[in-house]
Enzyme design. Structure first.
Site, short mmCIF file in Angstrom:
data_model
loop_
_atom_site.label_atom_id
_atom_site.label_comp_id
_atom_site.label_asym_id
_atom_site.label_seq_id
_atom_site.Cartn_x
_atom_site.Cartn_y
_atom_site.Cartn_z
N LEU A 1 -9.36 -128.92 67.00
CA LEU A 1 -9.91 -130.18 67.53
C LEU A 1 -9.32 -130.51 68.91
O LEU A 1 -8.19 -130.18 69.23
CB LEU A 1 -9.63 -131.32 66.54
CG LEU A 1 -10.22 -131.08 65.15
CD1 LEU A 1 -9.88 -132.24 64.23
CD2 LEU A 1 -11.73 -130.88 65.20
N HIS A 2 -10.14 -131.21 69.69
CA HIS A 2 -9.75 -131.60 71.05
C HIS A 2 -10.28 -132.99 71.32
O HIS A 2 -10.92 -133.62 70.45
CB HIS A 2 -10.28 -130.58 72.07
CG HIS A 2 -11.73 -130.27 71.90
ND1 HIS A 2 -12.73 -131.18 72.17
CD2 HIS A 2 -12.36 -129.16 71.43
CE1 HIS A 2 -13.89 -130.64 71.91
NE2 HIS A 2 -13.70 -129.41 71.44
N HIS B 1 -13.80 -133.98 70.19
CA HIS B 1 -13.95 -134.36 68.77
C HIS B 1 -13.44 -135.77 68.54
O HIS B 1 -14.02 -136.54 67.77
CB HIS B 1 -13.16 -133.40 67.88
CG HIS B 1 -13.69 -132.00 67.86
ND1 HIS B 1 -13.00 -130.94 68.39
CD2 HIS B 1 -14.85 -131.48 67.36
CE1 HIS B 1 -13.69 -129.83 68.21
NE2 HIS B 1 -14.82 -130.13 67.60
N GLN C 1 -28.05 -127.20 69.43
CA GLN C 1 -27.67 -127.51 68.05
C GLN C 1 -28.14 -128.91 67.66
O GLN C 1 -28.63 -129.14 66.55
CB GLN C 1 -26.14 -127.42 67.89
CG GLN C 1 -25.62 -127.91 66.56
CD GLN C 1 -24.17 -127.56 66.33
OE1 GLN C 1 -23.86 -126.47 65.84
NE2 GLN C 1 -23.26 -128.46 66.67
N SER D 1 -14.05 -127.81 74.69
CA SER D 1 -14.50 -126.86 73.68
C SER D 1 -13.28 -126.25 73.00
O SER D 1 -12.25 -126.03 73.66
CB SER D 1 -15.32 -125.75 74.35
OG SER D 1 -15.45 -124.66 73.48
N SER D 2 -13.42 -125.98 71.72
CA SER D 2 -12.30 -125.34 71.00
C SER D 2 -11.99 -123.98 71.64
O SER D 2 -10.86 -123.53 71.63
CB SER D 2 -12.67 -125.14 69.54
OG SER D 2 -13.01 -126.38 68.97
O1 PAF Z 1 -20.58 -127.71 66.36
C1 PAF Z 1 -19.85 -127.23 65.46
O2 PAF Z 1 -18.60 -127.31 65.51
C2 PAF Z 1 -20.49 -126.51 64.29
O3 PAF Z 1 -21.61 -125.82 64.68
C3 PAF Z 1 -20.80 -127.45 63.11
C4 PAF Z 1 -21.83 -128.50 63.47
C5 PAF Z 1 -19.53 -128.14 62.65
C6 PAF Z 1 -21.36 -126.64 61.95
O4 PAF Z 1 -20.46 -125.68 61.52
#
Ligand code: PAF
Length: 281
Positions: free
Chosen positions: A33-34, A37, A154, A186-187
């Site tokens: 996490l960053h 998030h 997404q 981004s991770s």
């Molecule tokens: O964006 C993400 O981190 C992933 O694609 C998600 C939505 C958690 C699904 O695994």
């Protein structure tokens, strides 16, 4: 904050809160996490009574086994950050909890949203995303779910899935969080060296310049200029597209509100994606 590892445990905890009339906000993540998030957690906290975050590196959305292996995993730090930023329930399930043998994967017509850009370069990726997000929604039953717009495609896919499966959840798309210099959080950035972080700034430079160019040039000319600028850097391009915000089809001809430039590229071994809306919605 409570850390929960089982579906039953989480369902029980949330059912009783739901009975008390509490609204549930959900932030699905793959961990590492960053700040991006944490911005989603804060948004969820401002909009809902209870905040749930999941940390699950979903194997079914990786089309490349070494990418899955190398995906950063920092569970202790993740739990610490979630607690600090006001998450109430951190869900850390195992693969078996998420995908039990009797789980039937829903079939969803994604209307072609899954076959362009990320879908083209990562075949099967969005099937995996649909699989895990639908399962997580079924477990958490959130009123609102929060997704970062860095993963622009997404967000479109998840919205379509929710509408196709008639799920009673509102998908909230949140602005991309960036470093001061513009690199999208981004991770995967955890795998970049300091030097690579500087080199990766060409991404945001390219997108920002395209937003300026869009004021006076056609989509085709804007794309051409963006490609030229990107190529002055050291990153390896996978795709650079200007797309319609709803259909994700390449924009040919004239501009439409919300037209978005999307990019995927490699900085060394690390694959980065980003996007920017070029025309106001
Ligand atoms: O964006 C993400 O981190 C992933 O694609 C998600 C939505 C958690 C699904 O695994």
């Amino acid at each position: 904050m409570e850390i929960i590892n089982t579906v039953d445990g989480l369902k029980q905890a949330l059912d009783s809160l739901r009975k008390e009339g509490k609204s549930i906000g959900f932030v699905p993540t793959m961990g590492a996490l960053h700040q991006g998030h944490m911005d989603l957690i804060s948004r969820a906290g401002a909009a809902c009574d209870v905040v749930v975050a999941s940390v699950f590196v979903n194997p079914t959305q990786f089309n490349n086994s070494s990418d899955l292996e190398l995906y950063p995993r920092t569970p202790e730090a993740d739990a610490g950050l979630l607690k600090k930023f006001g998450c109430d329930f951190a869900f850390f399930p195992s693969v078996e909890e998420i995908y039990p043998e009797n789980w039937i994967v829903p079939r969803v017509d994604l209307g072609g949203l899954d076959t362009v850009m990320e879908g083209k370069f990562r075949p099967g990726h969005f099937n995996g995303v649909v699989q895990v997000v639908s399962r997580l929604f079924q477990i958490v039953e959130p009123e609102k779910a929060f997704f970062g717009l860095k993963d622009f495609q997404q967000v479109a896919v998840v919205k379509r899935m929710v509408s196709e499966l008639k799920m009673p959840v509102q998908v909230i798309a949140c602005e991309t969080s960036r470093t001061e210099k513009g690199l999208a959080m981004s991770s995967r950035n955890k795998r970049l060296t300091e030097e690579q972080r500087e080199e990766a700034l060409i991404i945001f430079k390219t997108l920002s310049k395209a937003r300026e160019d869009a004021k006076q040039f056609s989509p085709a000319e804007t794309l051409k200029r963006a490609l030229e600028l990107f190529e002055t850097g050291t990153l390896k391009l996978e795709y650079l597209n200007i797309v319609h915000p709803d259909t994700l089809e390449d924009l040919t001809g004239h501009w439409v509100p919300g037209a978005t430039m999307c990019i995927a590229c490699f900085c060394g071994e690390v694959r980065l994606i980003d996007n920017l809306s070029l025309i106001e919605n």
